[in-house]
Design a protein around this motif. Structure first.
Motif, PDB file in Angstrom:
ATOM      1  N   HIS A   9       0.938  -0.938  -0.009  1.00 31.72           N
ATOM      2  CA  HIS A   9       0.054  -0.119   0.104  1.00 31.72           C
ATOM      3  C   HIS A   9       0.635   1.275   0.053  1.00 31.72           C
ATOM      4  CE1 HIS A   9      -2.772   2.984   1.719  1.00 31.72           C
ATOM      5  NE2 HIS A   9      -3.717   2.350   1.127  1.00 31.72           N
ATOM      6  N   PRO A  10       0.456   2.423  -0.805  1.00 31.86           N
ATOM      7  CA  PRO A  10       1.185   3.527  -0.766  1.00 31.86           C
ATOM      8  C   PRO A  10       1.709   4.082   0.704  1.00 31.86           C
ATOM      9  CG  PRO A  10      -0.299   3.668  -1.904  1.00 31.86           C
ATOM     10  CD  PRO A  10      -0.764   2.681  -1.327  1.00 31.86           C
ATOM     11  N   ALA A  11       0.845   3.740   1.955  1.00 29.23           N
ATOM     12  CA  ALA A  11       1.176   4.077   3.242  1.00 29.23           C
ATOM     13  C   ALA A  11       2.407   3.450   3.700  1.00 29.23           C
ATOM     14  CB  ALA A  11       0.114   4.251   3.955  1.00 29.23           C
ATOM     15  N   HIS A  12       2.546   2.196   3.138  1.00 27.52           N
ATOM     16  CA  HIS A  12       3.597   1.359   3.706  1.00 27.52           C
ATOM     17  C   HIS A  12       4.951   1.781   3.189  1.00 27.52           C
ATOM     18  CE1 HIS A  12       0.458  -2.109   3.741  1.00 27.52           C
ATOM     19  NE2 HIS A  12       0.012  -1.053   4.473  1.00 27.52           N
ATOM     20  N   VAL A  13       5.004   2.378   2.097  1.00 30.94           N
ATOM     21  CA  VAL A  13       6.360   3.010   1.615  1.00 30.94           C
ATOM     22  C   VAL A  13       6.991   3.936   2.538  1.00 30.94           C
ATOM     23  CG1 VAL A  13       7.308   3.924  -0.367  1.00 30.94           C
ATOM     24  CG2 VAL A  13       5.528   2.487  -0.812  1.00 30.94           C
ATOM     25  N   HIS A  14       6.034   4.994   2.988  1.00 35.81           N
ATOM     26  CA  HIS A  14       6.335   5.953   4.082  1.00 35.81           C
ATOM     27  C   HIS A  14       6.594   5.335   5.237  1.00 35.81           C
ATOM     28  CE1 HIS A  14       5.147   8.766   1.038  1.00 35.81           C
ATOM     29  NE2 HIS A  14       3.750   8.341   1.073  1.00 35.81           N
ATOM     30  N   PHE A  15       5.999   4.399   5.694  1.00 36.38           N
ATOM     31  CA  PHE A  15       6.369   3.643   6.946  1.00 36.38           C
ATOM     32  C   PHE A  15       7.597   2.797   7.063  1.00 36.38           C
ATOM     33  CE2 PHE A  15       6.346   0.159  10.110  1.00 36.38           C
ATOM     34  CZ  PHE A  15       5.638   0.822  11.160  1.00 36.38           C
ATOM     35  N   PHE A  16       8.125   2.347   6.165  1.00 32.07           N
ATOM     36  CA  PHE A  16       9.440   1.471   5.946  1.00 32.07           C
ATOM     37  C   PHE A  16      10.463   2.304   5.192  1.00 32.07           C
ATOM     38  CE2 PHE A  16       6.549  -2.164   6.499  1.00 32.07           C
ATOM     39  CZ  PHE A  16       7.213  -2.561   7.594  1.00 32.07           C
ATOM     40  N   ARG A  17      10.326   3.434   4.546  1.00 29.21           N
ATOM     41  CA  ARG A  17      11.284   4.157   3.579  1.00 29.21           C
ATOM     42  C   ARG A  17      12.631   4.425   4.471  1.00 29.21           C
ATOM     43  NH1 ARG A  17       9.054   9.634   1.498  1.00 29.21           N
ATOM     44  NH2 ARG A  17      11.296   9.833   0.914  1.00 29.21           N
ATOM     45  N   ASN A  18      12.684   4.895   5.639  1.00 29.53           N
ATOM     46  CA  ASN A  18      13.609   5.139   6.461  1.00 29.53           C
ATOM     47  C   ASN A  18      14.206   3.841   7.121  1.00 29.53           C
ATOM     48  OD1 ASN A  18      13.771   8.155   6.600  1.00 29.53           O
ATOM     49  ND2 ASN A  18      11.956   8.038   7.149  1.00 29.53           N
ATOM     50  N   PRO A  19      13.482   3.185   7.829  1.00 35.47           N
ATOM     51  CA  PRO A  19      14.154   1.823   8.332  1.00 35.47           C
ATOM     52  C   PRO A  19      14.910   0.970   7.156  1.00 35.47           C
ATOM     53  CG  PRO A  19      12.053   2.029   9.388  1.00 35.47           C
ATOM     54  CD  PRO A  19      11.973   3.066   8.240  1.00 35.47           C
ATOM     55  N   ILE A  20      14.284   0.906   5.951  1.00 35.91           N
ATOM     56  CA  ILE A  20      14.949   0.267   4.806  1.00 35.91           C
ATOM     57  C   ILE A  20      16.264   0.778   4.533  1.00 35.91           C
ATOM     58  CG2 ILE A  20      15.005  -0.075   2.252  1.00 35.91           C
ATOM     59  CD1 ILE A  20      11.766  -0.454   2.538  1.00 35.91           C
ATOM     60  N   GLU A  21      16.359   2.456   4.531  1.00 41.46           N
ATOM     61  CA  GLU A  21      17.520   2.990   4.236  1.00 41.46           C
ATOM     62  C   GLU A  21      18.496   2.641   5.363  1.00 41.46           C
ATOM     63  OE1 GLU A  21      19.174   7.455   3.859  1.00 41.46           O
ATOM     64  OE2 GLU A  21      17.104   7.338   4.065  1.00 41.46           O
ATOM     65  N   TRP A  22      18.317   2.795   6.631  1.00 40.65           N
ATOM     66  CA  TRP A  22      19.062   2.498   7.986  1.00 40.65           C
ATOM     67  C   TRP A  22      19.714   1.169   7.852  1.00 40.65           C
ATOM     68  CZ3 TRP A  22      14.943   5.110  11.349  1.00 40.65           C
ATOM     69  CH2 TRP A  22      14.979   6.506  11.121  1.00 40.65           C
ATOM     70  N   ALA A  24      19.993  -0.774   5.176  1.00 40.80           N
ATOM     71  CA  ALA A  24      21.053  -0.934   4.151  1.00 40.80           C
ATOM     72  C   ALA A  24      22.288  -0.010   4.599  1.00 40.80           C
ATOM     73  CB  ALA A  24      20.525  -0.293   2.902  1.00 40.80           C
ATOM     74  N   GLU A  25      22.305   0.918   5.146  1.00 42.43           N
ATOM     75  CA  GLU A  25      23.451   1.663   5.737  1.00 42.43           C
ATOM     76  C   GLU A  25      24.252   0.884   6.734  1.00 42.43           C
ATOM     77  OE1 GLU A  25      21.881   5.305   6.881  1.00 42.43           O
ATOM     78  OE2 GLU A  25      21.979   6.394   4.976  1.00 42.43           O
ATOM     79  N   SER A  26      23.571   0.164   7.600  1.00 45.23           N
ATOM     80  CA  SER A  26      24.253  -0.751   8.660  1.00 45.23           C
ATOM     81  C   SER A  26      24.719  -1.975   8.088  1.00 45.23           C
ATOM     82  CB  SER A  26      23.284  -1.029   9.582  1.00 45.23           C
ATOM     83  OG  SER A  26      22.686   0.355  10.142  1.00 45.23           O
ATOM     84  N   GLY A  27      24.739  -2.145   6.741  1.00 47.99           N
ATOM     85  CA  GLY A  27      25.199  -3.433   6.084  1.00 47.99           C
ATOM     86  C   GLY A  27      24.182  -4.708   6.047  1.00 47.99           C
ATOM     87  N   HIS A  28      23.116  -4.456   6.282  1.00 43.72           N
ATOM     88  CA  HIS A  28      22.227  -5.710   6.215  1.00 43.72           C
ATOM     89  C   HIS A  28      21.612  -5.703   4.823  1.00 43.72           C
ATOM     90  CE1 HIS A  28      22.403  -6.182  10.609  1.00 43.72           C
ATOM     91  NE2 HIS A  28      21.947  -4.863  10.691  1.00 43.72           N
ATOM     92  N   GLN A  29      21.180  -6.936   4.281  1.00 41.13           N
ATOM     93  CA  GLN A  29      20.689  -6.994   2.919  1.00 41.13           C
ATOM     94  C   GLN A  29      19.010  -6.952   3.113  1.00 41.13           C
ATOM     95  OE1 GLN A  29      22.165 -10.351   0.382  1.00 41.13           O
ATOM     96  NE2 GLN A  29      23.527 -10.835   2.090  1.00 41.13           N
ATOM     97  N   VAL A  30      18.464  -6.162   2.331  1.00 42.50           N
ATOM     98  CA  VAL A  30      17.006  -5.630   2.342  1.00 42.50           C
ATOM     99  C   VAL A  30      16.438  -6.079   0.864  1.00 42.50           C
ATOM    100  CG1 VAL A  30      15.230  -4.322   2.798  1.00 42.50           C
ATOM    101  CG2 VAL A  30      17.359  -3.922   4.149  1.00 42.50           C
ATOM    102  N   LYS A  31      15.366  -6.918   1.053  1.00 42.48           N
ATOM    103  CA  LYS A  31      14.534  -7.380  -0.253  1.00 42.48           C
ATOM    104  C   LYS A  31      12.929  -6.717   0.288  1.00 42.48           C
ATOM    105  CE  LYS A  31      13.408  -9.829  -3.953  1.00 42.48           C
ATOM    106  NZ  LYS A  31      13.911  -9.836  -5.165  1.00 42.48           N
ATOM    107  N   VAL A  32      12.571  -5.938  -0.757  1.00 39.63           N
ATOM    108  CA  VAL A  32      11.402  -5.362  -0.858  1.00 39.63           C
ATOM    109  C   VAL A  32      10.385  -6.168  -1.811  1.00 39.63           C
ATOM    110  CG1 VAL A  32       9.835  -3.451  -1.203  1.00 39.63           C
ATOM    111  CG2 VAL A  32      12.249  -3.182  -0.058  1.00 39.63           C
ATOM    112  N   THR A  33       9.263  -6.546  -1.328  1.00 40.55           N
ATOM    113  CA  THR A  33       8.187  -6.992  -2.466  1.00 40.55           C
ATOM    114  C   THR A  33       7.127  -6.160  -2.172  1.00 40.55           C
ATOM    115  OG1 THR A  33       7.619  -8.571  -0.328  1.00 40.55           O
ATOM    116  CG2 THR A  33       8.956  -9.744  -2.133  1.00 40.55           C
ATOM    117  N   SER A  34       6.461  -6.059  -3.529  1.00 44.01           N
ATOM    118  CA  SER A  34       5.858  -4.768  -3.494  1.00 44.01           C
ATOM    119  C   SER A  34       4.085  -5.157  -3.904  1.00 44.01           C
ATOM    120  CB  SER A  34       6.036  -3.709  -4.428  1.00 44.01           C
ATOM    121  OG  SER A  34       6.576  -4.103  -5.555  1.00 44.01           O
ATOM    122  N   ARG A  35       3.471  -4.544  -3.971  1.00 49.39           N
ATOM    123  CA  ARG A  35       1.935  -4.812  -4.749  1.00 49.39           C
ATOM    124  C   ARG A  35       1.521  -3.639  -5.562  1.00 49.39           C
ATOM    125  NH1 ARG A  35      -3.390  -4.053  -1.476  1.00 49.39           N
ATOM    126  NH2 ARG A  35      -4.780  -5.637  -2.625  1.00 49.39           N
TER     127      ARG A  35
END
Length: 356
Positions: A9-22, A24-35
């Motif tokens: 959902h569009p609102a989920h983009v805004h909810f997770f955008r910063n945690p996803i960035e953080w 990745a910056e911390s060296g973790h691998q992140v996979k996003v599955t969308s709809r």
């Protein structure tokens, strides 16, 4: 660590955008599955967040939603088998929870909608950890639920990381001289909307007429507007809408999410819909920044609009500051909870939310 984030959902983009960035910056691998729903994919692309689309919004109806869920679960299971995440997470998170349970992958679900009875019944028993706002009044299984004082919308719109830009707002429809009012009307075809219906065309026209007496009106709509209202349709960029909203005098509509987005930016909101939301009630009763009209008609909506407009802007600002002081940083909370979930099965990060 590997994290798989479900964004449906569009609102989920805004909810997770910063945690996803953080992450990745911390060296973790992140996979996003969308709809493919509304502007979800557009927002992810605009933010340069790589993602894999697994399903298309069913368009509503129990059978269509059930079919999409089955197809999405199968596609997500294939992704999980290939990516092998340490933790999966989602807002609502039905597919993440069910597939995670089936394949033995820990799942964290963030949610805030009490009325989604069917969705929650299909999700909560399979999730390992369920994070809800303090205002949430729905069922959460014992020993799985954790609470925090805050709102999903603060994840994106906390003033420490977002300030609405007036130049962007004007470029996307804000009146540069007078007041602007944003109306949000929705399609009412989500799983938590079953049995509910939205405003009539007459109600929408009359609300437009009321607000036009005070300034410019913009309408954000999930479906096509009547021909006589098309000129009022929001035509700006999806990612610029929060810049516009943040400089509006008032937000009115059927969307609890958009009402809450306005409130956390200090813009008063009238949420006119029969669907209960604990967080809207808290924003009304504790902070005085929202007005919930649970039996929407032109007269009841008009009364709420006038009450909001008559509130001293200085008082609204004081209420907004108190909200910000009392609420947690939700983006940081979500990030901490994801790390905690990974730590609970192997690392060691403290939880931000409390049990209960």
């Amino acid at each position: 660590m590997k994290f798989l984030i479900e964004i449906t959902h569009p609102a989920h983009v805004h909810f997770f955008r910063n945690p996803i960035e953080w992450l990745a910056e911390s060296g973790h691998q992140v996979k996003v599955t969308s709809r493919d729903k509304d502007c979800t994919l557009v927002l992810l692309d605009e933010l340069d967040i790589p993602h894999q689309c697994l399903s298309v919004h069913s368009g509503g109806g129990s059978l269509a939603m059930a079919r999409e869920l089955l197809l999405r679960n199968r596609a997500l299971a294939n992704v999980v088998r290939e990516f092998l995440p340490d933790v999966m997470a989602g807002v609502g998170g039905t597919s993440a929870a069910q597939v995670g349970w089936y394949l033995g992958c820990p799942t964290v679900v963030f949610y805030n909608t009490e009325r989604a009875h069917i969705q929650n019944f299909l999700t909560y028993p399979f999730a390992d950890r369920i994070i809800v706002p303090d205002a949430y009044r729905g069922w959460v299984p014992k020993r799985k639920g954790c609470r925090y004082l805050g709102y999903h919308e603060l994840a994106r719109l906390h003033p420490s990381r977002f300030q609405p830009d007036v130049s962007v707002a004007i470029a996307n429809g804000l009146d540069p001289e007078g007041d602007t009012f944003l109306i949000r009307v929705v399609s009412w075809n989500a799983s938590h909307d079953i049995g509910l219906k939205g405003w009539s065309i007459d109600t929408l026209k009359r609300v437009v007429g009321i607000l036009r007496q005070h300034g410019r009106v913009l309408i954000s709509a999930e479906e096509k507007l009547p021909e006589e209202l098309e000129e009022l349709a929001y035509a700006g960029s999806p990612d610029a809408l929060h810049h516009v909203m943040g400089h509006c005098r008032l937000v009115v509509g059927e969307s609890a999410t958009m009402a809450s987005e306005a409130v956390v930016m200090g813009v008063p909101a009238v949420y006119a819909a029969p669907s209960f939301r604990g967080y809207i009630e808290q924003q009304q009763e504790r902070f005085g920044l929202a007005w919930h009209v649970d039996r929407p008609n032109p007269d009841s909506i008009s009364s709420a609009i006038l009450n909001a407009l008559e509130t001293d802007p200085r008082e609204l600002e004081r209420r907004h500051q108190r909200l910000l002081e009392e609420c947690v940083d939700v983006a940081r909370m979500a990030y901490d909870e994801l790390l905690y979930a990974a730590g609970a099965w192997g690392s060691g990060t403290d939880s931000t939310a409390r049990k209960g």
